[in-house]
Design an enzyme around this catalytic site. Structure first.
Site, PDB file in Angstrom:
ATOM      1  N   ARG A  93      35.720  30.419  44.296  1.00  0.00           N
ATOM      2  CA  ARG A  93      36.807  31.237  44.822  1.00  0.00           C
ATOM      3  C   ARG A  93      36.625  31.609  46.288  1.00  0.00           C
ATOM      4  O   ARG A  93      37.483  32.283  46.861  1.00  0.00           O
ATOM      5  CB  ARG A  93      36.966  32.512  43.980  1.00  0.00           C
ATOM      6  CG  ARG A  93      37.231  32.266  42.507  1.00  0.00           C
ATOM      7  CD  ARG A  93      37.725  33.503  41.811  1.00  0.00           C
ATOM      8  NE  ARG A  93      39.028  33.909  42.321  1.00  0.00           N
ATOM      9  CZ  ARG A  93      39.632  35.058  41.994  1.00  0.00           C
ATOM     10  NH1 ARG A  93      39.026  35.902  41.182  1.00  0.00           N
ATOM     11  NH2 ARG A  93      40.809  35.360  42.498  1.00  0.00           N
ATOM     12  N   ARG A 146      30.418  40.087  40.074  1.00  0.00           N
ATOM     13  CA  ARG A 146      31.116  39.514  41.225  1.00  0.00           C
ATOM     14  C   ARG A 146      30.960  40.344  42.506  1.00  0.00           C
ATOM     15  O   ARG A 146      31.374  39.913  43.576  1.00  0.00           O
ATOM     16  CB  ARG A 146      32.613  39.378  40.906  1.00  0.00           C
ATOM     17  CG  ARG A 146      32.930  38.533  39.677  1.00  0.00           C
ATOM     18  CD  ARG A 146      32.800  37.050  39.951  1.00  0.00           C
ATOM     19  NE  ARG A 146      33.220  36.253  38.810  1.00  0.00           N
ATOM     20  CZ  ARG A 146      34.483  35.894  38.553  1.00  0.00           C
ATOM     21  NH1 ARG A 146      35.446  36.274  39.366  1.00  0.00           N
ATOM     22  NH2 ARG A 146      34.780  35.179  37.496  1.00  0.00           N
ATOM     23  N   HIS A 160      35.383  43.204  35.911  1.00  0.00           N
ATOM     24  CA  HIS A 160      35.636  43.987  37.120  1.00  0.00           C
ATOM     25  C   HIS A 160      35.753  45.468  36.786  1.00  0.00           C
ATOM     26  O   HIS A 160      36.176  45.840  35.679  1.00  0.00           O
ATOM     27  CB  HIS A 160      36.941  43.544  37.793  1.00  0.00           C
ATOM     28  CG  HIS A 160      36.842  42.278  38.578  1.00  0.00           C
ATOM     29  ND1 HIS A 160      37.790  41.289  38.493  1.00  0.00           N
ATOM     30  CD2 HIS A 160      35.924  41.844  39.469  1.00  0.00           C
ATOM     31  CE1 HIS A 160      37.459  40.287  39.304  1.00  0.00           C
ATOM     32  NE2 HIS A 160      36.339  40.609  39.904  1.00  0.00           N
ATOM     33  N   GLU A 189      44.424  39.768  44.488  1.00  0.00           N
ATOM     34  CA  GLU A 189      43.766  41.041  44.775  1.00  0.00           C
ATOM     35  C   GLU A 189      42.277  40.873  45.059  1.00  0.00           C
ATOM     36  O   GLU A 189      41.697  41.634  45.844  1.00  0.00           O
ATOM     37  CB  GLU A 189      43.953  42.011  43.605  1.00  0.00           C
ATOM     38  CG  GLU A 189      43.343  43.378  43.881  1.00  0.00           C
ATOM     39  CD  GLU A 189      43.452  44.328  42.720  1.00  0.00           C
ATOM     40  OE1 GLU A 189      43.952  45.445  42.925  1.00  0.00           O
ATOM     41  OE2 GLU A 189      43.033  43.972  41.599  1.00  0.00           O
ATOM     42  N   ASP A 190      41.648  39.895  44.448  1.00  0.00           N
ATOM     43  CA  ASP A 190      40.214  39.716  44.647  1.00  0.00           C
ATOM     44  C   ASP A 190      39.874  39.255  46.054  1.00  0.00           C
ATOM     45  O   ASP A 190      38.726  39.377  46.495  1.00  0.00           O
ATOM     46  CB  ASP A 190      39.661  38.700  43.639  1.00  0.00           C
ATOM     47  CG  ASP A 190      39.620  39.260  42.232  1.00  0.00           C
ATOM     48  OD1 ASP A 190      39.371  40.474  42.080  1.00  0.00           O
ATOM     49  OD2 ASP A 190      39.842  38.491  41.281  1.00  0.00           O
ATOM     50  N   CYS A 207      45.593  42.416  39.469  1.00  0.00           N
ATOM     51  CA  CYS A 207      45.036  41.174  40.036  1.00  0.00           C
ATOM     52  C   CYS A 207      46.083  40.322  40.749  1.00  0.00           C
ATOM     53  O   CYS A 207      45.752  39.538  41.648  1.00  0.00           O
ATOM     54  CB  CYS A 207      44.417  40.321  38.926  1.00  0.00           C
ATOM     55  SG  CYS A 207      43.258  41.183  37.853  1.00  0.00           S
ATOM     56  N   LEU A 233      38.777  30.261  35.877  1.00  0.00           N
ATOM     57  CA  LEU A 233      37.578  30.849  35.299  1.00  0.00           C
ATOM     58  C   LEU A 233      37.941  31.807  34.168  1.00  0.00           C
ATOM     59  O   LEU A 233      38.994  32.438  34.173  1.00  0.00           O
ATOM     60  CB  LEU A 233      36.799  31.616  36.373  1.00  0.00           C
ATOM     61  CG  LEU A 233      36.280  30.797  37.556  1.00  0.00           C
ATOM     62  CD1 LEU A 233      35.709  31.731  38.618  1.00  0.00           C
ATOM     63  CD2 LEU A 233      35.232  29.795  37.107  1.00  0.00           C
TER      64      LEU A 233
END
Length: 263
Positions: free
Chosen positions: A90, A136, A167, A70-71, A254, A23
């Site tokens: 995701r 997000r 983010h 990390e997300d 990330c 993405l």
């Protein structure tokens, strides 16, 4: 040293071949896979050079963005939380990383929904957990996380990520217990009142996402004036190539989950 930037362990995931389909908010070109892998190897080496134990998980071809671990989770001294990413493609990444976290943590909780939340919107400091709502991360996700971390004695503060910023941590990083690296557009909201701030230099806002990891600040290469500012402020800066991750809106934080396992 503070719990929010002193770690013994990290988890990373190797880039997949499919990462070229990851993405991106704005298409600035397709990442070069070989260069991405070299940058990732340099990143892992920098983490290990601090004395940390770094686990590199196998690539997941079915999830192009899974290198950005990390997300998918939040690792705290008192427990870990599996996230619920806001991008539908995701969602499976969180489930995929859960077993690796469970090997280390005795208590692993999960965001069940209906809300969404990603680790890139969460900045943990010595005094609180800052969470920026974004495209997000929504209010329901923030509130579910608040309930979880409150059980562990943490204070969570809800903030707003600037418009057109993916983010919250795209625009900020923790440098030490009292100091945050930030863009002026984020700091202008007053979200960091009470902290010491170091601003990214003009036209170098893209370097705001760095990592304080033990005695080093892992910092994206190519932003010399901000790197010099950090050096003059007494930080041990290690510059690492990030050009290919940046094409997928990825930064230094990330690419890893950083933690010290509960005793």
């Amino acid at each position: 040293m503070g719990l929010s930037y002193t770690f013994t362990h990290a988890i990373c995931r190797a880039p997949s071949n499919s990462i070229i389909d990851g993405l991106r908010a704005v298409d600035t070109g397709t990442p070069d896979l070989d260069t991405f892998r070299q940058h990732h190897a340099d990143y892992v080496a920098a983490l290990r050079a601090t004395g940390a134990e770094v686990t590199v998980l196998a690539p997941l071809e079915e999830f192009p963005d899974s290198v950005f671990v990390e997300d998918a989770a939040l690792c705290l001294p008192k427990g870990a939380v599996i996230m619920r990413p806001g991008a539908p493609s995701r969602l499976g990444e969180a489930l995929a990383i859960a077993p690796a976290i469970a090997e280390t943590y005795g208590e692993v909780r999960a965001i069940e929904g209906p809300g969404f939340i990603e680790g890139g919107d969460i900045l943990v400091t010595e005094r609180e957990i800052l969470v920026g709502k974004s495209a997000r991360t929504d209010a329901d996700g923030v509130e579910e996380l608040r309930a979880i971390v409150s059980d562990w004695g943490y204070t969570l503060r809800e903030l707003q990520t600037p418009p057109d910023v993916l983010h919250f941590k795209t625009d900020c990083s923790l440098l030490d217990a009292e100091t945050i690296l930030t863009t002026r557009r984020l700091a202008a909201s007053g979200c960091f009142d009470g902290y010491n701030l170091i601003y990214t230099e003009d036209d170098e806002e893209a370097c705001a996402n760095a990592i304080r990891f033990n005695d080093r600040v892992l910092f994206p290469a190519g932003f010399p004036r901000t790197a010099e500012t950090l050096d003059k402020a007494g930080y041990n800066v290690t510059e690492i190539g990030n050009s290919e991750a940046a094409k997928l809106d990825g930064g230094m934080s990330c690419l890893s989950l950083r933690f010290t396992p509960p005793a």
